[in-house]
Scaffold this active site. Structure first.
Site, PDB file in Angstrom:
ATOM      1  N   SER A 152       1.099  -1.754  -0.464  1.00 49.17           N
ATOM      2  CA  SER A 152      -0.124   0.036   0.199  1.00 49.17           C
ATOM      3  C   SER A 152       0.968   1.210   0.071  1.00 49.17           C
ATOM      4  O   SER A 152       1.935   1.336   0.533  1.00 49.17           O
ATOM      5  CB  SER A 152      -0.824   0.212   1.077  1.00 49.17           C
ATOM      6  N   TYR A 166      -2.018  -1.104  10.133  1.00 53.69           N
ATOM      7  CA  TYR A 166      -2.017  -1.189   8.830  1.00 53.69           C
ATOM      8  C   TYR A 166      -0.317  -0.615   8.077  1.00 53.69           C
ATOM      9  O   TYR A 166       0.085  -1.196   7.200  1.00 53.69           O
ATOM     10  CB  TYR A 166      -3.409   0.030   7.826  1.00 53.69           C
TER      11      TYR A 166
END
Length: 262
Positions: A152, A166
Protein backbone atom coordinates in the site's frame (compact mmCIF):
# COMPACT_ATOMS: atom_id res chain seq x y z
CA UNK A 1 2.84 -16.08 -35.86
CA UNK A 2 2.19 -15.34 -32.19
CA UNK A 3 1.30 -11.73 -31.53
CA UNK A 4 4.08 -10.14 -29.48
CA UNK A 5 1.56 -8.64 -27.05
CA UNK A 6 0.08 -12.09 -26.42
CA UNK A 7 3.54 -13.57 -26.03
CA UNK A 8 4.57 -10.93 -23.51
CA UNK A 9 1.40 -10.55 -21.45
CA UNK A 10 -0.51 -13.83 -21.71
CA UNK A 11 -1.38 -15.76 -18.55
CA UNK A 12 -3.70 -18.16 -20.37
CA UNK A 13 -3.79 -21.59 -18.77
CA UNK A 14 -1.88 -20.55 -15.66
CA UNK A 15 -3.17 -21.35 -12.18
CA UNK A 16 -3.59 -18.27 -10.00
CA UNK A 17 -4.50 -17.94 -6.32
CA UNK A 18 -5.94 -14.62 -5.14
CA UNK A 19 -6.53 -14.22 -1.41
CA UNK A 20 -9.14 -11.68 -0.42
CA UNK A 21 -10.21 -11.99 -4.03
CA UNK A 22 -13.96 -11.49 -3.72
CA UNK A 23 -14.11 -7.73 -3.19
CA UNK A 24 -12.23 -4.50 -3.69
CA UNK A 25 -8.80 -4.63 -5.30
CA UNK A 26 -8.75 -8.42 -4.92
CA UNK A 27 -11.91 -8.75 -6.99
CA UNK A 28 -10.39 -6.48 -9.64
CA UNK A 29 -7.33 -8.74 -9.76
CA UNK A 30 -9.34 -11.96 -9.89
CA UNK A 31 -11.58 -10.55 -12.62
CA UNK A 32 -8.59 -9.49 -14.72
CA UNK A 33 -6.93 -12.89 -14.44
CA UNK A 34 -10.11 -14.82 -15.31
CA UNK A 35 -10.76 -12.67 -18.38
CA UNK A 36 -7.11 -13.16 -19.35
CA UNK A 37 -7.58 -16.93 -19.40
CA UNK A 38 -6.06 -18.03 -16.09
CA UNK A 39 -7.60 -20.64 -13.82
CA UNK A 40 -8.32 -18.54 -10.75
CA UNK A 41 -8.86 -19.74 -7.19
CA UNK A 42 -10.41 -17.05 -5.02
CA UNK A 43 -9.89 -17.31 -1.26
CA UNK A 44 -12.11 -15.26 1.06
CA UNK A 45 -13.70 -15.48 4.47
CA UNK A 46 -17.34 -14.73 3.58
CA UNK A 47 -18.62 -17.90 1.91
CA UNK A 48 -21.97 -16.49 0.79
CA UNK A 49 -20.64 -13.33 -0.85
CA UNK A 50 -17.57 -15.14 -2.14
CA UNK A 51 -19.57 -17.86 -3.84
CA UNK A 52 -21.89 -15.30 -5.41
CA UNK A 53 -18.92 -13.38 -6.80
CA UNK A 54 -17.21 -16.48 -8.16
CA UNK A 55 -20.37 -17.90 -9.72
CA UNK A 56 -20.85 -14.66 -11.66
CA UNK A 57 -17.19 -14.49 -12.64
CA UNK A 58 -17.13 -18.14 -13.75
CA UNK A 59 -19.40 -17.17 -16.65
CA UNK A 60 -16.31 -15.57 -18.19
CA UNK A 61 -13.74 -18.28 -17.51
CA UNK A 62 -12.47 -20.76 -14.94
CA UNK A 63 -12.88 -19.66 -11.34
CA UNK A 64 -13.19 -21.53 -8.05
CA UNK A 65 -13.99 -20.38 -4.51
CA UNK A 66 -12.35 -21.43 -1.23
CA UNK A 67 -13.70 -20.19 2.10
CA UNK A 68 -10.93 -19.67 4.65
CA UNK A 69 -10.22 -17.23 7.49
CA UNK A 70 -6.59 -16.19 7.19
CA UNK A 71 -6.47 -14.30 10.48
CA UNK A 72 -5.60 -17.51 12.35
CA UNK A 73 -2.86 -20.00 11.54
CA UNK A 74 -5.40 -22.82 11.48
CA UNK A 75 -7.15 -21.02 8.63
CA UNK A 76 -3.89 -20.45 6.77
CA UNK A 77 -2.94 -24.11 7.14
CA UNK A 78 -6.39 -25.22 5.99
CA UNK A 79 -6.17 -22.97 2.93
CA UNK A 80 -2.72 -24.27 2.02
CA UNK A 81 -3.89 -27.88 2.33
CA UNK A 82 -6.99 -27.11 0.27
CA UNK A 83 -5.08 -25.45 -2.57
CA UNK A 84 -2.23 -27.97 -2.52
CA UNK A 85 -4.75 -30.79 -2.74
CA UNK A 86 -6.36 -29.31 -5.84
CA UNK A 87 -3.48 -27.61 -7.61
CA UNK A 88 -0.24 -29.53 -8.20
CA UNK A 89 1.14 -26.34 -9.78
CA UNK A 90 0.60 -22.73 -8.77
CA UNK A 91 1.93 -20.26 -11.32
CA UNK A 92 0.69 -17.05 -9.67
CA UNK A 93 0.09 -16.39 -5.97
CA UNK A 94 -1.45 -13.01 -5.16
CA UNK A 95 -1.39 -12.29 -1.42
CA UNK A 96 -4.08 -9.63 -1.32
CA UNK A 97 -6.17 -10.38 1.78
CA UNK A 98 -5.87 -7.54 4.25
CA UNK A 99 -7.54 -5.69 7.08
CA UNK A 100 -7.62 -2.01 7.88
CA UNK A 101 -8.35 -0.11 11.07
CA UNK A 102 -7.73 3.35 12.44
CA UNK A 103 -7.54 4.72 15.96
CA UNK A 104 -5.75 7.60 17.68
CA UNK A 105 -2.37 6.48 19.00
CA UNK A 106 -3.66 6.38 22.57
CA UNK A 107 -6.55 4.11 21.63
CA UNK A 108 -4.81 1.42 19.58
CA UNK A 109 -5.36 -1.98 21.21
CA UNK A 110 -2.95 -4.88 21.16
CA UNK A 111 -5.69 -7.06 19.71
CA UNK A 112 -6.26 -4.73 16.75
CA UNK A 113 -2.53 -4.40 16.14
CA UNK A 114 -2.00 -8.16 16.24
CA UNK A 115 -4.99 -8.74 13.94
CA UNK A 116 -3.52 -6.45 11.28
CA UNK A 117 -0.16 -8.18 11.50
CA UNK A 118 -1.68 -11.66 11.34
CA UNK A 119 -3.67 -11.01 8.16
CA UNK A 120 -1.47 -8.46 6.37
CA UNK A 121 1.95 -9.97 7.14
CA UNK A 122 1.94 -13.40 8.76
CA UNK A 123 -0.58 -15.00 6.40
CA UNK A 124 1.25 -14.04 3.17
CA UNK A 125 4.52 -15.47 4.46
CA UNK A 126 3.09 -18.80 5.56
CA UNK A 127 0.95 -19.15 2.44
CA UNK A 128 4.05 -18.71 0.28
CA UNK A 129 5.94 -21.12 2.51
CA UNK A 130 3.14 -23.67 2.41
CA UNK A 131 2.74 -23.54 -1.39
CA UNK A 132 6.45 -23.54 -2.15
CA UNK A 133 6.42 -26.99 -3.75
CA UNK A 134 3.50 -26.02 -6.01
CA UNK A 135 5.22 -22.78 -7.01
CA UNK A 136 8.48 -24.57 -7.79
CA UNK A 137 6.58 -27.15 -9.83
CA UNK A 138 5.08 -24.37 -11.97
CA UNK A 139 8.39 -22.66 -12.68
CA UNK A 140 9.80 -23.02 -16.20
CA UNK A 141 12.90 -21.74 -17.95
CA UNK A 142 12.31 -18.09 -18.75
CA UNK A 143 8.91 -18.18 -17.09
CA UNK A 144 9.21 -18.33 -13.29
CA UNK A 145 6.34 -18.76 -10.88
CA UNK A 146 5.19 -15.49 -9.34
CA UNK A 147 4.39 -14.32 -5.83
CA UNK A 148 2.77 -10.88 -5.82
CA UNK A 149 2.17 -9.28 -2.44
CA UNK A 150 -0.26 -6.39 -2.18
CA UNK A 151 1.23 -3.58 -0.13
CA UNK A 152 0.00 0.00 0.00
CA UNK A 153 1.05 3.59 -0.48
CA UNK A 154 0.06 3.84 3.19
CA UNK A 155 3.43 2.19 3.90
CA UNK A 156 5.27 4.95 2.05
CA UNK A 157 3.38 8.04 3.16
CA UNK A 158 4.85 10.35 5.77
CA UNK A 159 1.39 10.57 7.36
CA UNK A 160 -0.21 8.14 9.78
CA UNK A 161 -3.90 9.03 9.24
CA UNK A 162 -4.24 7.04 12.50
CA UNK A 163 -3.63 3.79 10.56
CA UNK A 164 -0.61 2.76 12.62
CA UNK A 165 -0.92 -1.03 12.44
CA UNK A 166 -1.98 -0.98 8.80
CA UNK A 167 0.94 1.20 7.71
CA UNK A 168 3.42 -0.88 9.70
CA UNK A 169 2.09 -4.18 8.34
CA UNK A 170 2.17 -2.95 4.74
CA UNK A 171 5.70 -1.59 5.11
CA UNK A 172 6.65 -4.99 6.51
CA UNK A 173 5.10 -6.95 3.64
CA UNK A 174 6.95 -4.76 1.15
CA UNK A 175 10.23 -5.45 2.98
CA UNK A 176 9.36 -9.15 3.27
CA UNK A 177 8.93 -9.15 -0.51
CA UNK A 178 12.61 -8.23 -0.91
CA UNK A 179 13.71 -10.86 1.60
CA UNK A 180 11.68 -13.58 -0.11
CA UNK A 181 12.96 -12.55 -3.53
CA UNK A 182 16.54 -12.88 -2.33
CA UNK A 183 15.93 -16.56 -1.59
CA UNK A 184 13.28 -17.63 -4.10
CA UNK A 185 14.37 -16.01 -7.36
CA UNK A 186 17.15 -18.60 -7.68
CA UNK A 187 14.51 -21.28 -7.22
CA UNK A 188 12.45 -20.08 -10.17
CA UNK A 189 9.99 -17.91 -8.24
CA UNK A 190 9.93 -14.15 -8.54
CA UNK A 191 8.53 -12.13 -5.65
CA UNK A 192 7.24 -8.59 -6.10
CA UNK A 193 4.80 -6.24 -4.45
CA UNK A 194 2.21 -3.78 -5.67
CA UNK A 195 1.55 -0.65 -3.61
CA UNK A 196 -1.87 0.58 -4.73
CA UNK A 197 -2.97 4.12 -4.11
CA UNK A 198 -6.63 4.88 -3.74
CA UNK A 199 -9.01 2.47 -5.46
CA UNK A 200 -12.73 2.06 -4.73
CA UNK A 201 -13.00 -0.64 -2.05
CA UNK A 202 -14.36 -1.35 1.41
CA UNK A 203 -10.88 -0.72 2.83
CA UNK A 204 -10.47 2.60 1.07
CA UNK A 205 -13.96 3.52 2.15
CA UNK A 206 -12.86 2.94 5.74
CA UNK A 207 -9.81 5.12 5.19
CA UNK A 208 -11.97 7.92 3.79
CA UNK A 209 -14.54 7.55 6.57
CA UNK A 210 -11.80 7.94 9.18
CA UNK A 211 -10.79 11.40 7.97
CA UNK A 212 -13.48 13.94 7.00
CA UNK A 213 -13.25 15.16 3.39
CA UNK A 214 -10.24 12.90 2.78
CA UNK A 215 -11.64 11.49 -0.48
CA UNK A 216 -12.05 14.92 -2.05
CA UNK A 217 -8.66 16.00 -0.74
CA UNK A 218 -7.03 12.88 -2.14
CA UNK A 219 -8.50 13.23 -5.60
CA UNK A 220 -7.46 16.88 -5.65
CA UNK A 221 -3.94 15.85 -4.64
CA UNK A 222 -3.53 12.97 -7.11
CA UNK A 223 -1.79 14.22 -10.26
CA UNK A 224 -3.89 11.80 -12.35
CA UNK A 225 -7.00 13.54 -10.96
CA UNK A 226 -8.93 10.37 -10.14
CA UNK A 227 -9.07 7.15 -8.14
CA UNK A 228 -7.62 3.98 -9.58
CA UNK A 229 -9.66 1.66 -11.82
CA UNK A 230 -9.76 -2.11 -12.40
CA UNK A 231 -7.73 -1.58 -15.57
CA UNK A 232 -4.96 0.15 -13.60
CA UNK A 233 -4.47 -2.62 -11.06
CA UNK A 234 -5.23 -5.35 -13.60
CA UNK A 235 -2.59 -4.08 -16.00
CA UNK A 236 0.02 -4.02 -13.25
CA UNK A 237 -0.85 -7.59 -12.23
CA UNK A 238 -0.65 -8.84 -15.82
CA UNK A 239 2.77 -7.24 -16.19
CA UNK A 240 4.19 -8.91 -13.08
CA UNK A 241 2.44 -12.24 -13.73
CA UNK A 242 3.37 -12.65 -17.41
CA UNK A 243 6.51 -13.09 -19.52
CA UNK A 244 6.79 -9.30 -19.61
CA UNK A 245 7.70 -9.25 -15.91
CA UNK A 246 9.75 -12.44 -15.75
CA UNK A 247 13.02 -10.58 -15.08
CA UNK A 248 11.58 -8.42 -12.28
CA UNK A 249 11.98 -9.60 -8.69
CA UNK A 250 12.25 -7.94 -5.30
CA UNK A 251 10.60 -4.68 -6.30
CA UNK A 252 7.51 -2.74 -5.22
CA UNK A 253 5.51 -1.22 -8.07
CA UNK A 254 3.52 1.81 -6.92
CA UNK A 255 0.18 2.20 -8.70
CA UNK A 256 -1.09 5.52 -7.36
CA UNK A 257 -1.61 8.03 -10.15
CA UNK A 258 1.48 9.94 -9.01
CA UNK A 259 0.22 10.47 -5.44
CA UNK A 260 3.64 10.02 -3.87
CA UNK A 261 5.31 12.47 -6.24
CA UNK A 262 3.60 15.52 -4.75
Amino acid sequence: MTNIVDRLFSVRGKVAIVTGGAKGVGAMIATTLVHAGAEVHVVARDAIKGMAFVEALAEHGTCHFHAHDLSEMAGVEAMVADIAGRCPRVHILVNNAGVFSTAPIGSVSAADFDHAMSVNLRAPFFIAQGLLLQLEAAAAAGDPARVINIGSVGALWAKSNDAFAYAASKAAIQRLTVALASDLTRRGITVNALAPGFFPSDMTGGFFAAVPDLEQQMIAGIPAGRLGTPEDIGGAILYLASRAGAYVSGTTLTVDGGLLTV
